[in-house]
Design a protein around this motif. Sequence first.
Motif, PDB file in Angstrom:
ATOM      1  N   ASN A   1       0.815  -1.213   0.000  1.00 45.92           N
ATOM      2  CA  ASN A   1       0.000   0.000   0.000  1.00 45.92           C
ATOM      3  C   ASN A   1       0.851   1.266   0.000  1.00 45.92           C
ATOM      4  N   SER A   2       1.859   1.258  -0.852  1.00 46.55           N
ATOM      5  CA  SER A   2       2.709   2.442  -0.967  1.00 46.55           C
ATOM      6  C   SER A   2       1.985   3.554  -1.702  1.00 46.55           C
ATOM      7  N   TRP A   3       2.424   4.757  -1.444  1.00 44.78           N
ATOM      8  CA  TRP A   3       1.952   5.948  -2.141  1.00 44.78           C
ATOM      9  C   TRP A   3       3.147   6.869  -2.322  1.00 44.78           C
ATOM     10  N   ARG A   4       2.922   8.077  -2.788  1.00 38.74           N
ATOM     11  CA  ARG A   4       4.021   8.968  -3.150  1.00 38.74           C
ATOM     12  C   ARG A   4       4.986   9.206  -1.989  1.00 38.74           C
ATOM     13  N   ASP A   5       4.478   9.384  -0.788  1.00 33.32           N
ATOM     14  CA  ASP A   5       5.311   9.795   0.345  1.00 33.32           C
ATOM     15  C   ASP A   5       5.327   8.800   1.494  1.00 33.32           C
ATOM     16  N   GLY A   6       4.945   7.558   1.261  1.00 36.93           N
ATOM     17  CA  GLY A   6       4.965   6.589   2.342  1.00 36.93           C
ATOM     18  C   GLY A   6       4.333   5.279   1.926  1.00 36.93           C
ATOM     19  N   ALA A   7       4.121   4.403   2.890  1.00 35.70           N
ATOM     20  CA  ALA A   7       3.499   3.103   2.643  1.00 35.70           C
ATOM     21  C   ALA A   7       2.931   2.566   3.944  1.00 35.70           C
ATOM     22  N   ALA A   8       1.876   1.770   3.834  1.00 39.18           N
ATOM     23  CA  ALA A   8       1.300   1.156   5.021  1.00 39.18           C
ATOM     24  C   ALA A   8       2.298   0.235   5.696  1.00 39.18           C
ATOM     25  N   ASN A   9       3.144  -0.415   4.892  1.00 37.49           N
ATOM     26  CA  ASN A   9       4.131  -1.347   5.432  1.00 37.49           C
ATOM     27  C   ASN A   9       5.514  -0.694   5.530  1.00 37.49           C
TER      28      ASN A   9
END
Length: 572
Positions: A258-266
């Motif tokens: 669940n990554s995104w531009r500025d981070g991730a759930a994991n």
Amino acid sequence: MDRKRRRLVAALGAGTALSVTGCGGSGGSSAGPVNTPTPNQPGPVTPPPEEAPRVRFEHGVASGDPLADRVILWTRVTPQGEDSDIAVTVTVASDPALNSVVARYDVRASAAHDFCVKVDATGLQADRWYYYRFAVGDQLSPIGRTRTFPAAGDFIDRARFAVVSCANYPYGFFSVYRAVANHSDLDFVLHLGDYVYEYGPGEYGDFPERDPNPPYEMISLADYRARHAQYKTDEDLQAVHLQFPMIAVWDDHESADNSWRDGAANHDPLTEGDWRTRKQASEQAYFEWMPIRPRQSGDTSTIYRRFQFGDLMDLIMLDTRLEGRDEQLDLPLDPARNSEDRHLISATQMDFLLDHLSQSSSQWRFIGQQVMFAQLNIAELPSLDERSAQLRGNLSAINMDQWDGYAADRLTILNHLDDNRIDNVVILTGDIHTSWASEIYRNPSSLLGDLFEKPLAAEFVTPAVTSPGFPEGAAEVAGALIPVVNPHIRYVEAKTRGFILVDLTRERAQGEFYYAQSIESYDLRGQIDSSKTKVVTVNSGSSRIIEDRPVSRPRTLRTALLHPRINDEVVS
């Protein structure tokens, strides 16, 4: 089972709203070609040293990003001694025995790029099969087969390609890859992400003797390189790369769940460091280990791009994961998901997509991307105004990681298709470990929607190579319940691993869902359970999904006979 699918299973049982997605759980050589020969005039080859360094080609060969006049060729040279630069010769020929040589290149493998070698073989003829091999002295790689695409505008009457995603090494054998390799007449393979997974042993799959390497979650550049290296030792994955060019994009697990531009759930910055550093490491390893062409030299962060297959198909590849995505919302009923300030892709990438959709003169326009585009609802809520109705499928949505969590961006695309009368659009998707075929509307409500209008597009979602879908029982419930609340979703198969074979003609786009008999039996690798095969078809000019037409016939002349299968035995 990862936490997102666990929540969906619970909701289907309880009838409540929840969040779900799939694919979750708790560069090239250091130098380009020394020479740039024309196809009919091979360039000079620098003689190897008298005693070439000892190496092995443990990771096979691969090709990718085919254009009408070029294709990326890849291998990894494994040194058997000191880690100094290694001179590598690449031979390209028009025959499997490499007698009719059309180009040779001299490159160097270096530690700076993990001894991966990538050559953009240019000056090739359009719509041709080629064969290639890497050599260090008298040490030879396997011979790979690849092809160029037909030139843009050339009349083409057929294309065949496989669509795959979500191959988690510790969940079982890559039987699906072997099944793809057995279809020797494909033009290319489309990989929609989660080529590798980041987890440590036992965190997401524990199939015997397939523990991930390194034996912990990958975070550093060395970790990502080691995980890519492990995957490319798999014989079934090597068989796919040996036989077909691949067009690939990453999803979340090439970096973190669940990554995104500025981070991730994991990703926990307190224990795992800076996210930007980790993301850049994952991107660098991806470009080193995958046969993908950078937009410009040194660019390892941009993967959205376009391919043209004659006048039959434009294929627009998106990055819905790392390039422009805002952070996922936590709550399915959060009205912020309809905000025009929330984006799944950047404004630059959106302009790229819309411009190419408008400019395309091909018979078909395909969009290859990561997360489910069609609305997926668990309940139906009333709409108060026209714009709410257009976004309404999102008011009761259950997956904030996919386009439902970024409804304004989806509406921008659908309005563009409608306003510009752009037809014959098919979206190809991975990520969710399950099979779906949907008609795409602005508002697909069974009560207040526009299901009697012409769909604006169609979407085929490919099942996983190994990653798990729904458990037994819940899968059957999902397959029965979801289309009732979502009548635009015409087909759901929620548990079986497999791939989609797309057979494209000027008259229709056909998606054939093929399912593996087993990912747990070595002897059944590559075997298809024909009783589960599903065919969905979209006719030109319609976008409506027609079910259960006959499967397409394989090619028997242009490819299979002239270019025999080489995935089981290297041609010498």
